[in-house]
Write an enzyme that holds these catalytic residues in place. Structure first.
Site, PDB file in Angstrom:
ATOM      1  N   ASP A 147       0.924  -7.455  -0.278  1.00 34.30           N
ATOM      2  CA  ASP A 147      -0.049  -6.550  -0.906  1.00 34.30           C
ATOM      3  C   ASP A 147       0.612  -5.410  -1.676  1.00 34.30           C
ATOM      4  OD1 ASP A 147       0.806  -5.550   1.627  1.00 34.30           O
ATOM      5  OD2 ASP A 147      -0.889  -4.152   1.654  1.00 34.30           O
ATOM      6  N   GLU A 153       0.065  -4.379   4.345  1.00 41.33           N
ATOM      7  CA  GLU A 153       1.055  -3.436   4.860  1.00 41.33           C
ATOM      8  C   GLU A 153       0.757  -2.021   4.361  1.00 41.33           C
ATOM      9  OE1 GLU A 153       4.751  -1.002   4.944  1.00 41.33           O
ATOM     10  OE2 GLU A 153       3.621  -1.626   3.172  1.00 41.33           O
TER      11      GLU A 153
END
Lengths: 351, 351
Positions: B66, B120
């Protein structure tokens, strides 16, 4: 003769939270019409009643009609010589003393102006006395003014000014794992707060009254995120200053204390009022009734009169320290003392 | 041979803000299926690919799929040997090096587990690596782990812990005209902020890496009304602490610094990770490639591996100081360096 505690109870039984004073203003207007020596004026929910006897002096006797919001304490309850209920202390006890005086006098040794006004307990822009000074100043001028705020039937002279200032401290953002790349704006407050903490206010004696200055942080705010060195913090402080200090001096004093700020915003500023106890009407009132005289530390509409060149003092029934509390009350003997002192001043005049 | 900057650009061109990693996870899953020595697993938007060659050591190579939210910087743009675009630095450059390694190796000298995970960049409860450890721990265990966070192709070893604590300071309300009747809670912050301001963090050297502790105020709040002495103020601080300090020591250290508070609330606490450079796989990687070794000051998922007993280091392309900025970029040579070092470690094994 009228029972003053009953009259105060009657006033408590007419609800008059700020902005909702119409019923109480109606009551005052109609009662005052029955006093033949007074010309009655109405402006919104403000009622003014004036004698026109061409006397040397004119005294203004003023009180606010509104109360703070109810707190399950509406309605009057008399226990012995004590009256409980919303507004009993602040300031329907004082209003009863003032209204009874207006109704008891037919001809007075000094001219008198009664001012019963709305919205004292809310933001200054709504204040009824301010409206009167703005729109009909000729109705409210006089040589000296007495405001019926609760003073336990003592004279609380003049009032302190109040200045609220917001100081902005800047920094530089950084990650909290590498704070040396930034500058923490919140940390910059440390020294300022330490100096506020040890601040010793002046206690000047003016006209025999000891004032007591104070500077207090009232708001603090800052922060960006849980892992970011904050780049801005704001601190709002309130200075209460004695009337021997000018508004300009007050501003520079606060500015100096809040150094080194990056920006300074004046939130609110209302200057104080000198005690002006030298005026013959006040001196007579105090001497003849052996009234205790204290400095007024809070700000009241006394300052509004002072601003218009009218010396003023607070003189009313009720203990200010229980004003705005749910169990506020007022004692019969204080209402009677205020009433008799006013009556005596109006009928006997200046010594 | 595959062009690594082009591969990184291809990854940047597949948007993958947190919670929206499906398309990128699909891409990784399908590419990894083509590597015959790897068994591919999918859990949500987490993709795990493991070799099963019965080697003595297993290395985990991990990276998050991400990115932070777009800031008008979507899409890849290559200028010379530099790739711009959302996620280029954090961490699609590192992902390209890792994915290319997975596709280039057929048989390796050490067993390898690739972990490409979601979320994350958002709150820990969404973290894909955490999900894997919670739900399928057998998929992500290993002897040592390398996390592809941006480190400019150096080894950033271990990581510092982070502890966020909110301290509440009480006072007693009073009118600001009579503050001596109360106690100003905001003023109580002065001494604490002064001591934070002069706080000197320890700089312990652990395993040859110099850590640097820091304690920073991140939020401050207090205030009741513009004319009231405030009876409560809160201060939130973030301690970043070296991995030689235990979580319990960290808590008592912060508590001591924030004295004399009335209440202390742990907002967030994630312990650090020791550098663990002594592991043969890490030592080989560092020595053979003459990698620079630094302490990791921020907190990363390295600590999550450490928590499960797996020594870990950060090793990726891109400069961490421009991560999350609009103009983030990554350099070709760093991607290539990370890729060749990983390839060498997998094919040659431990010295």
């Amino acid at each position: 003769m009228i029972d003053l505690l009953d009259l105060a109870a009657e006033l408590v039984d007419v609800p008059s939270e700020s902005h909702q004073e119409t019923a109480l203003a109606d009551l005052f207007e109609s009662r005052l019409h029955s006093a033949s020596h007074l010309a009655v004026h109405r402006l919104g929910d403000n009622v003014v009643a004036r004698s026109e006897q061409g006397r040397e002096h004119r005294i203004v006797i003023a009180g606010h009609l509104d109360t703070v919001p109810a707190n399950n304490n509406q309605g009057a309850r008399i226990e012995g010589d004590r009256l409980y209920g919303l507004g009993a202390c602040d300031m329907k006890g004082g209003l009863a003393a003032q209204l009874a005086t207006a109704l008891a006098v037919n001809e007075s040794a000094v001219d008198v102006t009664y001012v019963f006004y709305s919205c004292e307990e809310v933001a200054a822009q709504h204040n009824g006395l301010k409206q009167l000074f703005d729109l009909r100043p000729e109705l409210v001028v006089g040589d000296v003014a007495l405001l019926g705020e609760p003073t336990s039937a003592t004279i609380e002279a003049g009032c302190q000014g109040t200045l609220r200032v917001k100081a902005v401290y800047k920094g530089e953002r950084a990650h909290t794992a590498r704070p040396w790349k930034g500058l923490n704006a919140i940390h910059r407050l440390g020294r300022v707060l330490e100096s506020l903490n040890s601040y010793e206010g002046r206690r000047p004696v003016v006209d025999g009254c000891e004032y007591r200055e104070a500077m207090q942080a009232v708001y603090v705010e800052g922060g960006v995120a849980g892992n970011v060195v904050p780049d801005e913090a704001t601190l709002t402080v309130n200075l209460r200053y004695a009337p021997d200090r000018s508004p300009e001096e007050a501003q520079s004093h606060v500015a100096e204390q809040l150094q080194p700020y990056d920006e300074l915003i004046i939130d609110d500023h209302a200057q104080g009022a000198m005690p002006a106890l030298g005026h013959p009407l006040l001196r007579t009132l105090i001497t003849r009734n052996e009234l205790e005289v204290r400095a007024k530390l809070g700000w009241t509409d006394v300052a509004r009169f002072a601003e218009h060149g009218i010396p003023a003092s607070n003189f009313g029934a009720g203990d200010a320290s229980i004003a705005h509390t749910r169990n506020e009350f007022v004692e019969r003997h204080e209402i009677e003392l205020v009433h008799s002192a006013l009556l005596d001043l109006l009928t006997t005049g200046v010594d």
